[in-house]
Enzyme design. Structure first.
Site, short mmCIF file in Angstrom:
data_model
loop_
_atom_site.label_atom_id
_atom_site.label_comp_id
_atom_site.label_asym_id
_atom_site.label_seq_id
_atom_site.Cartn_x
_atom_site.Cartn_y
_atom_site.Cartn_z
N ASP A 41 0.84 -1.21 0.00
CA ASP A 41 0.00 0.00 0.00
C ASP A 41 0.87 1.25 0.00
OD1 ASP A 41 -2.93 1.10 0.72
OD2 ASP A 41 -1.44 2.26 1.84
N TYR A 55 3.31 9.63 -0.32
CA TYR A 55 4.41 9.02 0.44
C TYR A 55 5.77 9.23 -0.23
CZ TYR A 55 0.42 6.42 2.44
OH TYR A 55 -0.78 6.07 3.01
N LYS A 115 -2.70 6.02 -4.34
CA LYS A 115 -3.81 6.95 -4.03
C LYS A 115 -3.52 8.32 -4.62
CE LYS A 115 -3.71 4.70 0.50
NZ LYS A 115 -2.30 4.54 0.85
N HIS A 133 -7.58 9.60 -1.83
CA HIS A 133 -6.92 9.54 -0.52
C HIS A 133 -7.78 10.15 0.60
CE1 HIS A 133 -2.53 9.12 1.04
NE2 HIS A 133 -3.37 8.92 2.02
N1 LIG Z 1 -5.28 6.33 3.69
C1 LIG Z 1 -4.68 7.07 4.56
O1 LIG Z 1 -5.02 8.25 4.78
C2 LIG Z 1 -3.54 6.51 5.35
C3 LIG Z 1 -3.02 7.23 6.44
C4 LIG Z 1 -1.97 6.67 7.16
C5 LIG Z 1 -1.49 5.42 6.81
N2 LIG Z 1 -1.99 4.74 5.72
C6 LIG Z 1 -1.47 3.41 5.31
O2 LIG Z 1 -1.57 2.52 6.39
C7 LIG Z 1 -0.28 1.98 6.68
C8 LIG Z 1 -0.14 1.67 8.16
O3 LIG Z 1 -0.35 2.81 8.96
P1 LIG Z 1 0.82 3.59 9.74
O4 LIG Z 1 2.10 3.31 9.04
O5 LIG Z 1 0.42 4.98 9.84
O6 LIG Z 1 0.79 3.01 11.20
P2 LIG Z 1 0.89 1.55 11.90
O7 LIG Z 1 1.05 0.48 10.88
O8 LIG Z 1 -0.22 1.47 12.89
O9 LIG Z 1 2.20 1.69 12.76
C9 LIG Z 1 3.47 1.80 12.21
C10 LIG Z 1 4.45 2.06 13.34
O10 LIG Z 1 4.48 0.96 14.23
C11 LIG Z 1 5.79 0.41 14.29
N3 LIG Z 1 5.64 -1.05 14.28
C12 LIG Z 1 5.29 -1.84 13.25
N4 LIG Z 1 5.22 -3.14 13.62
C13 LIG Z 1 5.56 -3.18 14.93
C14 LIG Z 1 5.67 -4.22 15.87
N5 LIG Z 1 5.44 -5.49 15.54
N6 LIG Z 1 6.04 -3.90 17.15
C15 LIG Z 1 6.28 -2.61 17.50
N7 LIG Z 1 6.17 -1.57 16.64
C16 LIG Z 1 5.81 -1.86 15.37
C17 LIG Z 1 6.53 0.94 13.08
O11 LIG Z 1 7.89 1.14 13.35
P3 LIG Z 1 9.08 0.50 12.44
O12 LIG Z 1 8.82 0.86 11.01
O13 LIG Z 1 10.30 1.16 13.00
O14 LIG Z 1 9.02 -0.98 12.69
C18 LIG Z 1 5.86 2.29 12.86
O15 LIG Z 1 6.44 3.26 13.70
C19 LIG Z 1 0.67 3.09 6.20
O16 LIG Z 1 2.00 2.68 6.09
C20 LIG Z 1 0.00 3.47 4.91
O17 LIG Z 1 0.28 2.54 3.89
C21 LIG Z 1 -3.01 5.28 5.00
#
Ligand SMILES: NC(=O)c1ccc[n+]([C@@H]2O[C@H](COP(=O)([O-])OP(=O)(O)OC[C@H]3O[C@@H](n4cnc5c(N)ncnc54)[C@H](OP(=O)(O)O)[C@@H]3O)[C@@H](O)[C@H]2O)c1
Length: 275
Positions: free
Chosen positions: A49, A54, A79, A112
């Site tokens: 994704d 990004y 997106k 988005h």
């Molecule tokens: N549509 C939208 O508006 C929107 C908005 C935000 C995000 N997204 C999508 O959703 C995806 C996920 O959301 P997100 O990246 O915001 O947040 P998330 O997946 O909830 O959290 C990511 C964070 O958690 C850490 N992490 C990951 N696995 C872990 C584990 N097993 N133990 C401890 N910490 C862990 C990562 O650090 P490390 O990388 O250092 O491991 C990073 O800091 C995004 O990457 C993006 O593709 C979409």
């Protein structure tokens, strides 16, 4: 419910999408995103994704091409960002994304955010791209029920996905029920609330009970709710850990206990005030 990392959900247009994937928000373009996406693909992930916002579509495309896995076995989402919205701008934004990714089609393209006054024109452009066969499925992100109601009145092609912030502190119950009724698949962004739910006592308790990490307990809860989930990590060990959730099951009562952590609390912006 998906039962393994490569298991699929069938979208409302018949396209099959992996139910679990890697998010790449905040991964730097270049080696960081290339290594992380390659690691994910090596360990069995088939859904990636990304988004123009990004600024790492080049790296995602490079990793997909260099992975050795046939293109058609990998599901790539991108997106259109807020300042690219409107009909003509979106057509151009899509071509830019394709070029950066170095791909000749996308699997899923999303609006988005529901930019007021623009998202319907943006979505019309997605419909055109879909009709031309350049994308296998189209959908939306950060749409509330009222945005979806508004869009469904006019659209020709129903969105297949609504990707929204979703985790134990934001369970989006009304939106989830609405999407289920309309056969729009819910997809969770920030499923781990970026680490903000790991300390909840019930998550800790279940983590001990099942000998799984808090992240695994939460991602398992997503899967049992039939919500597609895309946790982000740049670390290979966590990429492996996050997907290792298919050998245990939460009871119905435990799922409800996690549901009850809801506080309607966002880690990101509120779609009704952001755009
Ligand atoms: N549509 C939208 O508006 C929107 C908005 C935000 C995000 N997204 C999508 O959703 C995806 C996920 O959301 P997100 O990246 O915001 O947040 P998330 O997946 O909830 O959290 C990511 C964070 O958690 C850490 N992490 C990951 N696995 C872990 C584990 N097993 N133990 C401890 N910490 C862990 C990562 O650090 P490390 O990388 O250092 O491991 C990073 O800091 C995004 O990457 C993006 O593709 C979409």
């Amino acid at each position: 419910m998906i039962t393994n990392l490569q298991d699929i959900v069938t979208l409302n247009n018949g396209v099959k999408m992996p139910g679990f994937g890697l998010g790449v928000y905040k991964m730097e373009d270049g080696q960081s995103v290339v290594q992380s996406v390659k690691a994910a693909l090596k360990h069995g992930y088939r859904l990636i994704d990304t988004a123009s916002y990004y600024h790492n579509e080049e790296g995602v495309g490079q990793a997909v091409r260099e992975s050795g896995i046939p293109r058609e076995e990998i599901f790539v989402t991108s997106k259109v960002w807020n300042d690219q919205q409107g009909y003509d701008n979106t057509l151009k934004a899509f071509e830019d994304s394709l070029e950066k990714l170095g791909l000749d089609y996308l699997d899923l393209y999303l609006v988005h955010w529901p930019v007021t006054g623009k998202f319907k024109d943006t979505y019309r452009a997605l419909e055109k791209i879909y009709e031309e066969g350049k994308v296998r499925a189209i959908g939306v992100s950060n749409f509330q029920v009222h945005h979806l109601e508004d869009l469904l009145k006019d659209c020709k092609v129903k969105p297949v996905i609504n990707q929204v912030e979703y985790h134990p502190h934001l369970t989006q119950e009304e939106l989830k029920v609405y999407c289920e009724k309309e056969n729009i698949q819910l997809e969770a962004w920030a499923p781990l609330k970026r680490g903000g739910v790991f300390d909840e006592p019930i998550i800790q308790e279940l983590s001990e009970k099942y000998r799984k990490t808090p992240a695994q307990v939460i991602l398992r809860w997503d899967v049992q709710h039939h919500v597609v989930t895309i946790p982000k990590s740049v670390k290979e060990q966590r990429i492996i850990e996050n997907a290792d959730i298919f050998d245990f099951s939460l009871t119905k009562e435990e799922v409800k206990q996690i549901d009850s952590l809801n506080r309607n609390e966002r880690s990101g912006p509120d779609p009704d005030t952001f755009v």
